[in-house]
Motif scaffolding. Structure first.
Motif, short mmCIF file in Angstrom:
data_model
loop_
_atom_site.label_atom_id
_atom_site.label_comp_id
_atom_site.label_asym_id
_atom_site.label_seq_id
_atom_site.Cartn_x
_atom_site.Cartn_y
_atom_site.Cartn_z
N THR A 76 48.39 41.76 48.46
CA THR A 76 47.08 41.34 47.96
C THR A 76 46.62 42.21 46.79
O THR A 76 46.14 41.70 45.77
CB THR A 76 46.04 41.34 49.08
OG1 THR A 76 46.48 40.45 50.12
CG2 THR A 76 44.68 40.89 48.59
N ASN A 80 47.15 40.20 41.31
CA ASN A 80 46.61 39.95 39.97
C ASN A 80 47.59 40.39 38.89
O ASN A 80 47.81 39.69 37.89
CB ASN A 80 45.28 40.67 39.78
CG ASN A 80 44.15 40.06 40.60
OD1 ASN A 80 44.25 38.93 41.06
ND2 ASN A 80 43.09 40.82 40.81
N HIS A 104 51.28 38.14 50.28
CA HIS A 104 50.14 37.40 49.75
C HIS A 104 50.52 35.98 49.30
O HIS A 104 49.86 35.01 49.72
CB HIS A 104 49.48 38.18 48.61
CG HIS A 104 48.18 37.58 48.15
ND1 HIS A 104 46.96 37.97 48.65
CD2 HIS A 104 47.92 36.59 47.26
CE1 HIS A 104 46.00 37.25 48.08
NE2 HIS A 104 46.56 36.40 47.23
N TRP A 378 42.51 41.27 54.90
CA TRP A 378 43.30 40.46 53.98
C TRP A 378 42.85 39.01 54.10
O TRP A 378 42.51 38.55 55.21
CB TRP A 378 44.78 40.59 54.30
CG TRP A 378 45.25 42.00 54.52
CD1 TRP A 378 45.84 42.49 55.64
CD2 TRP A 378 45.12 43.11 53.62
NE1 TRP A 378 46.10 43.83 55.49
CE2 TRP A 378 45.67 44.24 54.26
CE3 TRP A 378 44.60 43.27 52.34
CZ2 TRP A 378 45.71 45.50 53.67
CZ3 TRP A 378 44.64 44.53 51.74
CH2 TRP A 378 45.19 45.62 52.40
N PRO A 379 42.85 38.24 53.02
CA PRO A 379 42.20 36.92 53.04
C PRO A 379 42.89 35.87 53.91
O PRO A 379 42.35 34.77 54.06
CB PRO A 379 42.24 36.50 51.55
CG PRO A 379 43.32 37.33 50.94
CD PRO A 379 43.33 38.62 51.69
N TYR A 384 39.39 38.37 58.31
CA TYR A 384 38.69 37.92 57.11
C TYR A 384 37.59 36.93 57.48
O TYR A 384 36.46 37.03 56.99
CB TYR A 384 39.68 37.29 56.14
CG TYR A 384 39.08 36.93 54.79
CD1 TYR A 384 39.04 37.86 53.76
CD2 TYR A 384 38.57 35.66 54.54
CE1 TYR A 384 38.51 37.54 52.52
CE2 TYR A 384 38.03 35.33 53.31
CZ TYR A 384 38.01 36.28 52.30
OH TYR A 384 37.47 35.96 51.08
N TYR A 394 35.46 40.50 45.66
CA TYR A 394 36.54 39.52 45.77
C TYR A 394 37.65 39.76 44.76
O TYR A 394 38.51 38.90 44.57
CB TYR A 394 35.97 38.10 45.61
CG TYR A 394 35.07 37.71 46.75
CD1 TYR A 394 35.59 37.13 47.91
CD2 TYR A 394 33.70 37.94 46.69
CE1 TYR A 394 34.77 36.78 48.97
CE2 TYR A 394 32.87 37.60 47.76
CZ TYR A 394 33.41 37.03 48.89
OH TYR A 394 32.59 36.68 49.94
N ASN A 395 37.63 40.92 44.12
CA ASN A 395 38.70 41.29 43.21
C ASN A 395 39.87 41.83 44.02
O ASN A 395 39.81 42.93 44.56
CB ASN A 395 38.20 42.35 42.22
CG ASN A 395 39.27 42.77 41.22
OD1 ASN A 395 40.45 42.41 41.34
ND2 ASN A 395 38.87 43.53 40.22
N TYR A 396 40.94 41.07 44.10
CA TYR A 396 42.06 41.45 44.94
C TYR A 396 42.66 42.81 44.57
O TYR A 396 43.23 43.49 45.43
CB TYR A 396 43.16 40.40 44.88
CG TYR A 396 42.86 39.12 45.63
CD1 TYR A 396 42.10 39.13 46.80
CD2 TYR A 396 43.34 37.91 45.17
CE1 TYR A 396 41.83 37.97 47.49
CE2 TYR A 396 43.09 36.72 45.86
CZ TYR A 396 42.33 36.76 47.02
OH TYR A 396 42.07 35.59 47.70
N TYR A 399 41.72 45.51 46.89
CA TYR A 399 42.09 45.43 48.31
C TYR A 399 43.24 46.39 48.57
O TYR A 399 44.34 46.00 48.98
CB TYR A 399 42.48 44.00 48.67
CG TYR A 399 41.31 43.05 48.79
CD1 TYR A 399 40.34 42.94 47.79
CD2 TYR A 399 41.15 42.24 49.91
CE1 TYR A 399 39.27 42.06 47.90
CE2 TYR A 399 40.09 41.36 50.03
CZ TYR A 399 39.15 41.28 49.02
OH TYR A 399 38.09 40.41 49.14
#
Length: 479
Positions: A76, A80, A104, A378-379, A384, A394-396, A399
């Motif tokens: 996660t 990005n 992820h 973790w989403p 979660y 919410y900026n991975y 995490y």
């Protein structure tokens, strides 16, 4: 059938946590490289993360190598940068096929595919799926035939059937020769050469905050003790590896197998230090053979205590008792093995007082190393959904078990961050004030850790005022 040029790349993500302890090789890519090379394709591993290379250097390599397929993995925190990597590859060559795998993308495939820069997602265990995908693309065949994939079809995500796990892990052939071994080292042992090696895959525990039970579908498989120890001997002989991190979540699950590994290590005397993690219950189970652990080269054990509060342990569905955690740490310490654990903080009911209470109990538990980490759901985990109303970030990329993403009711995330870092600093200040009570081995180790905390750690600036008084230990040690 044309052969493919395949570039396996790590994204250039850094958060300052793992980097403080060492430079860690990308084991997943080593296994993938071995699988596709066995089929005759040309493959290179580019560990941009460990090399501290930036986007310009990555772009240059893509332009020079001209891969047909670029693949990477993503947890996660790194997803990005993994997507940015795929975007960069498409900018350089719109025809390049981009592939992402690991935890992820396996669970968040819809979101990842919606980025428009990923052609295929490898869901779950990757070796067979990725090598079959490469063969399929080389033959210009239909990827719908390949189990374990996700990709866009008719404007939406399409899933091929779930792939069964590899039955015989010993038959997988990691491409160790494709690594630049000079990069990988364990900082507490200057001049060391560090490998990460797998002896088993999976975990049967039910912790709500963890991705591994979901990823491995609650299963556990193991390599044979002989194959595992043979691999350690090979890495020692051919590449000069003298420190090994066992990557397994649960290497000791089968006591008979684990004892066989220890016996083989004792017989072969590889002169390798071994770092590992396992469960509290297994340490208690193995109290009678902890001397064998140490003689076999086990020098550092991480156990997940998570909290000294049984209610929080139960909330996380971690099947241990708080009193068992203390006992396990005592057993590790008595064996003169470095003990490490972490405490999860930052639940919605967290306060400065409750965090201070956790710190005091951490001192009582007396591990050699303890870190206070923010609860990070973790989403794709059940946790979660339970805490989603408290999530502010919410900026991975955050995490990463450093940046709090949940805001407790009684404090801001910035206040929680400062309190976490302060707790870690105060814990280590407490340990360093008691250095003389440690064994010579642990004293030397902790002096090196002190220097790393002050010079390399993500905690350095926050902890400087707490740890500077202990610099005199470094000076005394140097003299």
């Amino acid at each position: 059938m044309g052969k493919k040029r395949i570039l396996l790349v790590t994204p250039p993500y850094h958060c300052g946590m793992l980097e403080a302890a060492g430079t860690w090789l990308p084991l997943g890519l080593v296994y993938l490289a071995g699988a596709v090379r066995e089929a005759g394709h040309e493959v290179i591993i580019y560990d941009a993360m460990s090399l501290y290379h930036g986007w310009e250097e990555i772009a240059c390599l893509i332009e020079d190598f001209k891969p047909h397929i670029l693949a990477s993995g993503a947890i996660t925190a790194t997803v990005n940068d993994s997507l940015k990597l795929c975007h960069l590859a498409k900018e350089i060559d719109p025809q390049v096929i981009t592939v992402l795998g690991n935890v992820h993308p396996t669970f968040m495939y819809e979101e990842v595919l919606a980025s428009g820069v990923v052609d295929f997602i490898v869901r779950g265990e990757g070796e067979e799926t990725f090598s079959e995908l490469v063969e399929c693309l080389a033959a210009e065949d239909n990827p719908q035939k390949v189990a374990g994939l996700a990709f866009l079809k008719d404007g939406g995500p399409f899933l091929t059937p779930e792939r069964p796990f590899v039955v015989d892990l010993d038959r997988l052939k990691p491409a160790w020769d494709l690594l630049d071994w000079s990069v990988y080292t364990y900082h507490p042992q200057p001049g060391s050469r560090l490998a990460i090696v797998s002896s088993s895959r999976g975990c049967v525990a039910g912790c709500l905050f963890c991705s591994q039970r979901l990823f491995w579908r609650g299963s556990w498989r193991a390599r044979s003790p002989e194959a595992f120890v043979d691999e350690l001997a090979y890495l020692r002989r051919v590449y000069g590896v003298d420190v090994v991190m066992i990557s397994d979540e649960y290497p000791t699950r089968d006591r008979q197998r684990w004892q066989r590994i220890l016996d083989l290590l004792l017989q072969r005397d590889l002169e390798i230090e071994i770092l590992m993690e396992t469960r509290v219950d297994d340490i208690i189970r193995d109290e009678d053979i902890m001397e064998k652990y140490r003689l076999a080269g086990i020098t550092h054990i991480y156990v997940g205590v998570e909290s000294p509060d049984q209610q929080k342990i139960d909330l996380f569905q971690k099947d241990i008792r708080v009193e068992a955690s203390k006992k396990a740490l005592d057993i590790i310490n008595r064996a003169d093995i470095v003990s490490e654990t972490s405490f999860v903080v930052g639940t919605p009911d967290e306060t400065k007082d409750s965090l201070n209470q956790t710190l005091e109990l951490a001192k009582f538990y007396d591990p050699d190393m303890a870190f206070f980490l923010p609860l990070t759901p973790w989403p794709y985990t059940p946790l979660y959904q339970r805490f989603r109303d408290y999530i502010e970030d919410y900026n991975y990329s955050h995490y990463n078990l450093i940046e709090p993403i949940i805001r407790p009711l009684a404090m801001s995330r910035a206040e929680l961050r400062r309190a976490m870092f302060s707790a870690t600093g105060r814990f280590f200040a407490h340990k360093f004030a008691r250095l003389e009570t440690l064994t010579p081995y642990k004293r030397g180790f902790m002096l090196t850790v002190l220097q790393l905390l002050l010079e390399r750690s993500y905690l350095a600036s926050e902890m400087m005022s707490l740890l500077v008084p202990f610099k005199r230990f470094l000076k005394g040690n140097a003299s």
